[in-house]
Write a protein that holds these residues in place. Structure first.
Motif, PDB file in Angstrom:
ATOM      1  N   MET A  21      -7.412  39.278  22.978  1.00  0.00           N
ATOM      2  CA  MET A  21      -5.975  39.247  23.212  1.00  0.00           C
ATOM      3  C   MET A  21      -5.656  38.935  24.665  1.00  0.00           C
ATOM      4  O   MET A  21      -4.629  38.340  24.961  1.00  0.00           O
ATOM      5  N   THR A  24      -5.737  35.026  24.906  1.00  0.00           N
ATOM      6  CA  THR A  24      -4.532  34.363  24.391  1.00  0.00           C
ATOM      7  C   THR A  24      -3.307  34.767  25.193  1.00  0.00           C
ATOM      8  O   THR A  24      -2.401  33.962  25.388  1.00  0.00           O
ATOM      9  N   GLY A  25      -3.302  36.012  25.674  1.00  0.00           N
ATOM     10  CA  GLY A  25      -2.185  36.446  26.504  1.00  0.00           C
ATOM     11  C   GLY A  25      -2.132  35.662  27.794  1.00  0.00           C
ATOM     12  O   GLY A  25      -1.057  35.301  28.267  1.00  0.00           O
ATOM     13  N   TYR A  27      -3.150  32.538  28.174  1.00  0.00           N
ATOM     14  CA  TYR A  27      -2.607  31.222  27.852  1.00  0.00           C
ATOM     15  C   TYR A  27      -1.113  31.299  27.610  1.00  0.00           C
ATOM     16  O   TYR A  27      -0.372  30.371  27.938  1.00  0.00           O
ATOM     17  N   PHE A  28      -0.660  32.413  27.026  1.00  0.00           N
ATOM     18  CA  PHE A  28       0.770  32.523  26.716  1.00  0.00           C
ATOM     19  C   PHE A  28       1.591  32.579  27.991  1.00  0.00           C
ATOM     20  O   PHE A  28       2.695  32.057  28.040  1.00  0.00           O
ATOM     21  N   HIS A  31       1.728  28.516  31.391  1.00  0.00           N
ATOM     22  CA  HIS A  31       2.070  27.295  30.665  1.00  0.00           C
ATOM     23  C   HIS A  31       1.423  26.052  31.256  1.00  0.00           C
ATOM     24  O   HIS A  31       1.389  25.020  30.611  1.00  0.00           O
ATOM     25  N   GLU A  33      -1.569  25.558  31.579  1.00  0.00           N
ATOM     26  CA  GLU A  33      -2.823  25.297  30.871  1.00  0.00           C
ATOM     27  C   GLU A  33      -2.636  24.360  29.678  1.00  0.00           C
ATOM     28  O   GLU A  33      -3.609  23.874  29.126  1.00  0.00           O
ATOM     29  N   ILE A  34      -1.385  24.123  29.270  1.00  0.00           N
ATOM     30  CA  ILE A  34      -1.131  23.316  28.073  1.00  0.00           C
ATOM     31  C   ILE A  34      -1.702  21.920  28.258  1.00  0.00           C
ATOM     32  O   ILE A  34      -1.470  21.270  29.281  1.00  0.00           O
ATOM     33  N   ILE A  35      -2.476  21.477  27.278  1.00  0.00           N
ATOM     34  CA  ILE A  35      -3.174  20.205  27.434  1.00  0.00           C
ATOM     35  C   ILE A  35      -2.575  19.095  26.582  1.00  0.00           C
ATOM     36  O   ILE A  35      -3.060  17.981  26.603  1.00  0.00           O
ATOM     37  N   THR A  36      -1.521  19.396  25.836  1.00  0.00           N
ATOM     38  CA  THR A  36      -0.916  18.378  24.970  1.00  0.00           C
ATOM     39  C   THR A  36      -0.379  17.215  25.807  1.00  0.00           C
ATOM     40  O   THR A  36       0.285  17.413  26.815  1.00  0.00           O
ATOM     41  N   GLN A  38       2.120  14.039  25.533  1.00  0.00           N
ATOM     42  CA  GLN A  38       3.170  13.530  24.648  1.00  0.00           C
ATOM     43  C   GLN A  38       3.085  12.018  24.677  1.00  0.00           C
ATOM     44  O   GLN A  38       3.891  11.355  25.312  1.00  0.00           O
ATOM     45  N   ASP A  41       5.545   8.776  25.104  1.00  0.00           N
ATOM     46  CA  ASP A  41       6.504   9.008  26.179  1.00  0.00           C
ATOM     47  C   ASP A  41       5.862   8.905  27.557  1.00  0.00           C
ATOM     48  O   ASP A  41       6.512   8.480  28.506  1.00  0.00           O
TER      49      ASP A  41
ATOM     50  N   VAL B  57       1.767  27.881  22.189  1.00  0.00           N
ATOM     51  CA  VAL B  57       1.445  28.173  23.584  1.00  0.00           C
ATOM     52  C   VAL B  57       0.114  28.918  23.670  1.00  0.00           C
ATOM     53  O   VAL B  57      -0.677  28.682  24.577  1.00  0.00           O
ATOM     54  N   MET B  58      -0.146  29.788  22.688  1.00  0.00           N
ATOM     55  CA  MET B  58      -1.415  30.514  22.727  1.00  0.00           C
ATOM     56  C   MET B  58      -2.590  29.589  22.472  1.00  0.00           C
ATOM     57  O   MET B  58      -3.697  29.878  22.885  1.00  0.00           O
ATOM     58  N   ILE B  60      -2.698  26.548  23.620  1.00  0.00           N
ATOM     59  CA  ILE B  60      -2.516  25.543  24.663  1.00  0.00           C
ATOM     60  C   ILE B  60      -1.899  24.267  24.110  1.00  0.00           C
ATOM     61  O   ILE B  60      -2.301  23.157  24.481  1.00  0.00           O
ATOM     62  N   TRP B 316       0.867  37.819  18.173  1.00  0.00           N
ATOM     63  CA  TRP B 316      -0.271  37.764  19.094  1.00  0.00           C
ATOM     64  C   TRP B 316      -1.561  38.057  18.325  1.00  0.00           C
ATOM     65  O   TRP B 316      -2.572  37.364  18.487  1.00  0.00           O
ATOM     66  N   THR B 320      -4.913  35.424  17.588  1.00  0.00           N
ATOM     67  CA  THR B 320      -6.106  35.765  18.331  1.00  0.00           C
ATOM     68  C   THR B 320      -7.271  36.105  17.421  1.00  0.00           C
ATOM     69  O   THR B 320      -8.386  35.666  17.649  1.00  0.00           O
TER      70      THR B 320
END
Lengths: 158, 358
Positions: A21, A24-25, A27-28, A31, A33-36, A38, A41, B57-58, B60, B316, B320
């Motif tokens: 947890m 994931t916490g 990563y939450f 932001h 870290e987001i690898i998307t 788009q 665009d 978001v979790m 990524i 969460w 996970t």
């Protein structure tokens, strides 16, 4: 003894779940870290992973020279016949015959991007490019000639 | 001051001054029904969006971001699509039960709404056995799921429904026992009394260790009861296609989907009520100034905030933890949660009798 194992089990389970947890916490809350990507665009600023393999290219320098000796090592290494090297013989001023490539045929439609040809190349003449917009309306366009028109072997490469 | 309590009182007085009491009461019934259906629709839309965003978001990713700002109309678009889809009924299915099942699940979800206090003095039905009512009704939803699984006449549906049955029946026990520990501390089954007993601090702080243990057990048990990952064996996409609602499509599927999120909301509301004081603002013992500042925040905001916090916790968990196998699931309940919650109930009773709480 039983009770000790029991409590140890519970403790181990809870701590490993909390570890997950925390990940994931993290990563939450982060932001960045987001690898998307788009894609359509952000075509100009698109960032592609370093090891992404898009297609095989033959590297040419500014003098339109490449490092391919026509040894066919890549053709032999290729597991599904994607590469076909057609050789010719140049005649040097001294009257010696020298092997050179005439056409480096590359069938993109057959290629699985396995990277074996790049590893087999003794002179590092070819490499994997990161281009990926390969869609065409005609299948024949996927059969490519990799060496440029009028290019020749760089001096000093045997 | 405009609060939910005042709005209901104004409506009540207006109706009673213009019509006779019987008609006024009937109108209020209808209003409550419409309000709860509206709440359900809004909850369904917003919670699905929240789930998708949290999940993204979790992992990524970005999540829905095309329909509307930050993709908030994505779920509306999905619902419109589901509304227009054809609701297929398989040839081999038991037509009556197949059509009935989604409604049973929805009706059960609506029934649980009755004793929940959404704000100060804003409760549909204040019964003195509120907690008992909640635990009795919430286990009814398994009937809808079993009905759907059986009536679909499909192996996946049946397996999913059977798993769900085993799961809900088992986890009902520890959920009940952990709820009981709060009942022991309060000495009342009424939701209103439970909230009022948290005037000088929430139970999770006031009753320290036993309340914390029972909260952890409660949150695990309700995750299992609502069939959410890591206990989503009833659906188990990778094993059973979609579990008990494999054969459902269109609006009937949407009802199951909606019921899942409504159930999450309801169990989180129950958790917030029992352990975090429902609409009760954060009060610390005798710090008068602090308590007064906290009272300025409306009670409905407190309730919604706590509930959404718990919903986030459950989401969460979902994004996970890996899914448990059916035997691991039952092991967890019968070998770990049940003994621990029984022991915890004893501990709570001791704490309550000796007055070792604040």
């Amino acid at each position: 003894m039983f009770l000790k194992d029991y409590i140890k089990d519970v403790y181990g389970a809870v701590s490993s779940l909390l570890k997950g947890m925390r990940m994931t916490g993290y990563y939450f809350t982060h932001h960045k870290e987001i690898i998307t990507e788009q894609y359509p665009d952000n075509r100009e600023t698109l960032k592609i992973a370093d090891r992404f393999r898009g297609e095989v290219v033959l590297l040419h320098d500014e003098n339109n020279e490449h490092a391919c000796t026509g040894c066919s090592a890549c053709e032999i290494a290729c597991p599904n016949g994607t590469i076909k090297i057609i050789n010719k013989f140049d005649i040097s001023p001294e009257g010696k015959k020298k092997k050179a490539i005439d056409t480096f045929v590359y069938h993109l439609e057959l290629c699985t991007m396995c990277n074996l040809c790049i590893e087999a190349c003794p002179t590092d003449a070819i490499k994997m490019a990161q281009t990926f917009e390969h869609s065409v309306y005609d299948r024949s366009k996927l059969t490519k000639k990799l060496n440029n028109e009028g290019s020749k072997l760089r001096e000093g490469i045997e | 001051m405009l609060s939910l309590e005042n709005i209901t009182r104004i409506i009540h007085e207006w109706l009673n001054s213009h019509f006779n009491p019987a008609i006024a009461l009937d109108t209020e019934f209808v209003l409550v029904g419409v309000a709860s259906i509206t709440l359900f629709a809004l909850l369904g839309l917003s919670l699905v969006w929240m789930e998708r965003k949290v999940a993204a978001v979790m992992q990524i990713r970005l999540g829905p971001n095309r329909v509307g700002p930050k993709g908030i109309f994505q779920t509306t678009a999905d619902t419109l699509k589901l509304l227009m889809k054809e609701g297929l009924v398989p040839d081999g299915a038991d037509k009556f039960l197949f059509n009935l099942a989604p409604f049973i699940v929805m009706i059960v979800a609506m029934l649980i709404l009755a004793p929940i206090a959404f704000a100060k003095n804003f409760q549909i039905w204040d019964i003195n056995i509120g907690v008992l009512y909640l635990s009795a009704i919430s286990s009814l939803s398994v009937i809808g799921i079993l009905m759907a699984g059986w009536a679909s006449n499909s192996k996946y549906s049946l397996l999913g429904a059977m798993r769900s049955g085993a799961q809900i029946v088992s986890y009902e026990l520890s959920a009940g026992l952990s709820v009981l520990s709060i009942v022991v501390l309060t000495g009342s089954l009424s939701i209103k009394d439970i909230i009022l007993s948290q005037q000088n601090g929430w139970w999770i702080f006031k009753a320290h260790i036993p309340a914390l243990i029972s909260f952890i057990i409660f949150i695990i048990a309700v995750t299992a009861e609502t069939n959410r990952a890591p206990f989503d064996m009833a659906e188990a996409e990778s094993e059973l296609t979609a579990g008990f609602h494999t054969e459902y499509s269109g609006m009937r599927f949407a009802l199951f989907f909606l019921a899942e999120y409504i159930n999450i909301f309801i169990v989180c509301a129950i958790g917030a009520t029992l352990f975090f004081g429902g609409w009760m603002p954060l009060h610390i013992g005798s710090w008068q100034a602090f308590n007064h500042i906290m009272d300025y925040i409306p009670s409905s905001i407190w309730f919604l905030g706590k509930t959404i916090g718990l919903i986030f916790l459950i989401m969460w968990f979902r994004w996970t933890f890996p899914r448990l196998r059916i035997d691991q699931l039952l092991n967890l309940e019968w070998k770990y949660l049940l003994p621990i919650s029984m022991f915890n109930l004893l501990l709570t009773s001791l704490v309550a009798i000796m007055g070792w709480y604040f």
